[in-house]
Scaffold this motif. Sequence first.
Motif, short mmCIF file in Angstrom:
data_model
loop_
_atom_site.label_atom_id
_atom_site.label_comp_id
_atom_site.label_asym_id
_atom_site.label_seq_id
_atom_site.Cartn_x
_atom_site.Cartn_y
_atom_site.Cartn_z
N GLU A 1 0.80 4.03 -2.83
CA GLU A 1 0.80 5.43 -2.52
C GLU A 1 1.87 6.32 -3.00
N HIS A 2 3.10 5.95 -3.19
CA HIS A 2 4.19 6.72 -3.65
C HIS A 2 4.29 6.60 -5.13
N SER B 1 -3.71 9.04 0.92
CA SER B 1 -3.56 8.11 1.79
C SER B 1 -3.37 6.57 1.42
N PHE B 2 -2.28 6.00 1.90
CA PHE B 2 -2.03 4.46 1.76
C PHE B 2 -3.27 3.84 2.63
N LYS C 1 2.42 0.42 10.69
CA LYS C 1 4.07 0.70 10.64
C LYS C 1 4.45 -0.81 10.76
N SER D 1 0.71 -1.19 -0.13
CA SER D 1 0.19 -0.06 -0.07
C SER D 1 0.97 1.31 -0.07
N GLN D 2 1.89 1.45 0.80
CA GLN D 2 2.88 2.41 0.89
C GLN D 2 3.51 2.66 -0.68
N ASN D 3 3.93 1.74 -1.30
CA ASN D 3 4.55 1.68 -2.57
C ASN D 3 3.26 2.09 -3.65
#
Length: 440
Positions: free
Chosen positions: A132-133, A144-145, A343, A128-130
């Motif tokens: 988002e970027h 937002s992720f 996290k 999800s963070q990837n």
Amino acid sequence: MADNQVSDIGSHVHLHAKGLSIPFAAFFIVGEIAGSGVLALPKAIDDSGWIGLILLVVYTLISSYTGGILGESWLIILEKHPEYKTHCPDPYPTLAEKTFGKKGRYLVSFSINFTLFGGSTVFLLLASQNIEHLIEDWFDVNESFCIWLVILAAVVCPLTWFGTPVDFWPVAVGATCTTGVACIILIIKVAMDAGSYSTVLHSSTEFQPFSMAFGTLMFAIGGHPAFPTIQADMKKPGNFKWAVLLGFTVVLFMYLPLTSLAYFVYGKNVQPNILQMSTGVINQVVEVLITIHLLMALLIVINPVCQELESLVKVPKHFTWKRCMFRSMVVASVLFVAETIPKFNDILSLVGGSTVTLLAYICPPLFYLKLKSVTSHEAMLMNDGNVEVVSLSGETGGLPLWVKVMNIEIILLGAVPGIISTYSALKSIIGSDFSKPCYV
């Protein structure tokens, strides 16, 4: 005996004609293990110093060995309990129960579920963070992720409805190939960055970062919770040790060049996620590949959890709506944890130092020593009656003294650093401020 149930103990032929071969089993092993380690290991190596590179090689070799003896232990169980040759939804807990009773089963079952559930959560968070970027870079949309967590969980959910690894082998191939290509590109990218820093400094080796780096290392190479499930789906389960050897060889060739280059090129400047070191098209390509891998790896690691829980609540083994509903609930639980604790660094070290270490370096030698001891005793009793008992590995049981000593040393090499790593990870989690849940 029916044609689809022919068994040849000597050649280890599986009862199911459509089983995994050695290469495909190795694909599952690599697909499960590699991925998060590619992102997190460079920082872990910097925290542990140059000795971390040595530990990476040593513990990868140990993991290959313990994976092999875990497979040998399961073969002994199959010999004694032929009913498990047709289907066993929870081979690792079953192995623990047949070796150390109900308490062994409960401990292993909890450890597997904690490890694989935690790993699935980490994979979903990283993917999800990837995303988002990538979306922010491509479309200048700052979403937002936390929203991407929901979207990706919805995308992955139907794919978890497949039964066992043999039903979704293309996922393992895709997970391995995407990570392999990503590693090659990353290695080239890091090599191109050589000389970017006039002076390459390294982090001082301190107790807590070093011990937490050990937990990250264990998480990156400890895929043992899913190994018996993969072995159970092989055409010839006796060949699993070769699949393990092939799988860990590939993993080492992925990890070692990348971590070595990052250590000498970036030093202490390396980020917890190596993809955060730079931007640009190359970085985006790697991010896409790693994201695909993470989602595929999630499918692999969540499967043993689903199979074991389904056996407890009596979900039918064949495809039904009950399986779809139950596995959707498991994915929803992973999503809830990811939304609650967005996290992964400390959790990764905690899981790696505790349950991964237990399942990869403590349980396999213990089970192997116990089962070989029992097999040797039974062989002696039967030989007194002029009947020879031959195990699936072609031996009459018993182990040389040096093998026993080596396995005890492996247990200590896992237990002592694992306890220290777990303590350090808990201390870090308790002493730091948790990120707010996504739904707050």
